[in-house]
Design a protein around this motif. Structure first.
Motif, short mmCIF file in Angstrom:
data_model
loop_
_atom_site.label_atom_id
_atom_site.label_comp_id
_atom_site.label_asym_id
_atom_site.label_seq_id
_atom_site.Cartn_x
_atom_site.Cartn_y
_atom_site.Cartn_z
N ASP A 22 0.84 -1.21 0.00
CA ASP A 22 0.00 0.00 0.00
C ASP A 22 0.86 1.25 0.00
O ASP A 22 0.40 2.33 -0.37
CB ASP A 22 -0.98 0.01 1.18
CG ASP A 22 -0.28 -0.02 2.53
OD1 ASP A 22 -0.40 0.95 3.28
OD2 ASP A 22 0.39 -1.02 2.84
N LEU A 23 2.15 1.13 0.37
CA LEU A 23 3.04 2.28 0.35
C LEU A 23 3.14 2.88 -1.05
O LEU A 23 3.10 4.10 -1.23
CB LEU A 23 4.43 1.90 0.85
CG LEU A 23 5.47 3.02 0.79
CD1 LEU A 23 5.12 4.13 1.78
CD2 LEU A 23 6.87 2.50 1.04
N ARG A 24 3.25 2.00 -2.08
CA ARG A 24 3.42 2.53 -3.44
C ARG A 24 2.16 3.25 -3.91
O ARG A 24 2.24 4.21 -4.68
CB ARG A 24 3.83 1.42 -4.40
CG ARG A 24 2.91 0.24 -4.46
CD ARG A 24 3.34 -0.88 -5.42
NE ARG A 24 4.74 -1.26 -5.35
CZ ARG A 24 5.18 -2.48 -5.66
NH1 ARG A 24 4.32 -3.44 -6.04
NH2 ARG A 24 6.46 -2.77 -5.61
N VAL A 25 1.00 2.81 -3.43
CA VAL A 25 -0.24 3.49 -3.78
C VAL A 25 -0.32 4.85 -3.10
O VAL A 25 -0.67 5.86 -3.72
CB VAL A 25 -1.45 2.61 -3.41
CG1 VAL A 25 -2.76 3.39 -3.57
CG2 VAL A 25 -1.47 1.35 -4.25
N VAL A 60 -3.53 -6.56 0.80
CA VAL A 60 -3.56 -5.11 0.65
C VAL A 60 -2.54 -4.74 -0.43
O VAL A 60 -1.59 -5.50 -0.67
CB VAL A 60 -3.22 -4.39 1.98
CG1 VAL A 60 -4.24 -4.73 3.04
CG2 VAL A 60 -1.81 -4.70 2.47
N PRO A 61 -2.76 -3.63 -1.09
CA PRO A 61 -3.80 -2.64 -0.84
C PRO A 61 -5.11 -2.99 -1.56
O PRO A 61 -5.12 -3.73 -2.54
CB PRO A 61 -3.22 -1.37 -1.43
CG PRO A 61 -2.40 -1.88 -2.60
CD PRO A 61 -1.81 -3.16 -2.12
N ALA A 62 -6.16 -2.40 -1.03
CA ALA A 62 -7.41 -2.26 -1.76
C ALA A 62 -7.73 -0.77 -1.71
O ALA A 62 -7.45 -0.11 -0.71
CB ALA A 62 -8.53 -3.07 -1.13
N VAL A 63 -8.26 -0.25 -2.78
CA VAL A 63 -8.58 1.18 -2.84
C VAL A 63 -10.03 1.35 -3.24
O VAL A 63 -10.48 0.76 -4.23
CB VAL A 63 -7.66 1.92 -3.83
CG1 VAL A 63 -8.21 3.31 -4.14
CG2 VAL A 63 -6.25 2.05 -3.25
N GLU A 64 -10.74 2.12 -2.48
CA GLU A 64 -12.11 2.50 -2.81
C GLU A 64 -12.10 3.91 -3.36
O GLU A 64 -11.53 4.82 -2.75
CB GLU A 64 -13.00 2.41 -1.57
CG GLU A 64 -13.12 0.98 -1.04
CD GLU A 64 -13.83 0.90 0.30
OE1 GLU A 64 -14.73 0.06 0.43
OE2 GLU A 64 -13.46 1.69 1.20
N GLU A 72 -4.67 -4.81 -6.49
CA GLU A 72 -3.37 -4.97 -7.16
C GLU A 72 -2.65 -3.64 -7.25
O GLU A 72 -3.07 -2.72 -7.96
CB GLU A 72 -3.50 -5.61 -8.55
CG GLU A 72 -3.92 -7.07 -8.51
CD GLU A 72 -2.91 -7.95 -7.77
OE1 GLU A 72 -1.69 -7.68 -7.84
OE2 GLU A 72 -3.36 -8.89 -7.11
N SER A 73 -1.55 -3.55 -6.52
CA SER A 73 -0.86 -2.27 -6.37
C SER A 73 -0.42 -1.67 -7.71
O SER A 73 -0.53 -0.47 -7.92
CB SER A 73 0.34 -2.42 -5.44
OG SER A 73 1.29 -3.34 -5.96
N GLY A 160 8.53 9.36 -12.67
CA GLY A 160 7.18 8.98 -13.08
C GLY A 160 6.70 7.74 -12.34
O GLY A 160 7.35 7.25 -11.40
N ALA A 161 5.58 7.23 -12.77
CA ALA A 161 4.95 6.08 -12.11
C ALA A 161 5.86 4.87 -12.08
O ALA A 161 5.84 4.09 -11.12
CB ALA A 161 3.63 5.74 -12.81
N ALA A 162 6.66 4.68 -13.13
CA ALA A 162 7.55 3.52 -13.17
C ALA A 162 8.57 3.57 -12.04
O ALA A 162 8.94 2.52 -11.48
CB ALA A 162 8.26 3.45 -14.52
N ASP A 163 9.02 4.76 -11.68
CA ASP A 163 9.99 4.88 -10.59
C ASP A 163 9.37 4.50 -9.25
O ASP A 163 10.04 3.93 -8.39
CB ASP A 163 10.54 6.31 -10.54
CG ASP A 163 11.29 6.69 -11.80
OD1 ASP A 163 12.30 6.05 -12.10
OD2 ASP A 163 10.83 7.61 -12.50
N ILE A 164 8.10 4.80 -9.07
CA ILE A 164 7.41 4.41 -7.84
C ILE A 164 7.43 2.90 -7.69
O ILE A 164 7.78 2.35 -6.63
CB ILE A 164 5.96 4.94 -7.83
CG1 ILE A 164 5.96 6.46 -7.72
CG2 ILE A 164 5.16 4.31 -6.69
CD1 ILE A 164 4.58 7.08 -7.85
N LEU A 165 7.08 2.20 -8.75
CA LEU A 165 7.05 0.74 -8.68
C LEU A 165 8.46 0.16 -8.55
O LEU A 165 8.67 -0.80 -7.79
CB LEU A 165 6.36 0.17 -9.91
CG LEU A 165 4.88 0.54 -10.07
CD1 LEU A 165 4.29 -0.11 -11.31
CD2 LEU A 165 4.08 0.13 -8.83
#
Length: 217
Positions: A22-25, A60-64, A72-73, A160-165
């Motif tokens: 959930d940290l990456r989210v 986790v995570p789940a996001v509402e 799926e993160s 960008g998003a790729a760096d987060i993952l």
């Protein structure tokens, strides 16, 4: 995305702090400037009927968000990035997606495997036999990634998003010295972790653990 709630575990052992996905989210949401609230599931209750309706595997995570539930993160980070040109610029969309998949499918598996061996099965006899091969597999991926990052600040021309993952995958071996063996990789991780959005996401996750920590923990 509106009315966003991020579900994470209410508590995990100290060795897993800052590693649960959930940290990456949270990080993606912070980078995108999207407000969210934190909700917590006791690990002992994750397979309850109520929570399995949110996440079919009890993870986790789940996001509402917007009346729907996402799991799926990697998919959630992609959904967040769709709302943020900074995380998923139109002119670098394909390259960004390529590196997002690379982080999840090529780099993360051997690193996660080593984490599991060391942190979850370290005292078992088979772990000592399997570990050298697992280290070699991790080193091979890290070496190739380090070559790519040599002379670059980020995977593409900007964060960008790729760096987060990628960075959250690399953190799975923070208990080893493997990343530090590659200066370009070590600098990359530290550069990304220094971002205010990462620090805010980490604080949010850790604050939840502190509030829900068992008395004997």
């Amino acid at each position: 995305m509106k009315n966003i709630a991020v579900w994470g575990f209410s508590w995990v052992p100290a060795f897993a702090h800052g590693l649960v996905r959930d940290l990456r989210v949270r990080w993606a949401l912070e980078e995108a400037g999207l407000a969210y609230e934190s909700r917590w599931i006791d690990p002992a209750q994750r397979h309850s009927q109520a929570y399995r309706r949110k996440h079919p595997f009890g993870l986790v995570p789940a996001v509402e968000a917007d009346g729907a539930t996402l799991v799926e993160s990697g998919a959630i980070v992609y959904a967040v990035a769709e709302q943020s040109p900074a995380l998923l610029p139109a002119e670098r969309r394909i390259e960004t997606l390529t590196w997002m998949f690379s982080a999840l499918n090529t780099v993360e598996p051997p690193l996660w495997n080593l984490f599991v061996i060391d942190r979850l099965h370290g005292d078992e006899p088979w772990a000592a036999l399997r570990r050298p091969g697992a280290v070699e597999e991790a080193q091979a991926r890290l070496a190739a990634l380090a070559d790519t990052l040599d002379g670059r600040e980020y995977l593409l021309d900007r964060f960008g998003a790729a760096d987060i993952l990628m960075v959250t995958a690399l953190r799975f071996v923070r208990h080893t010295g493997l990343v530090a063996e590659f200066p370009s990789l070590d600098a990359y991780v530290k550069r990304c972790e220094a971002r205010p959005a990462f620090q805010a996401a980490l604080r949010n996750q850790l604050a939840g653990y502190m509030r829900h920590a068992p008395a004997a923990a």
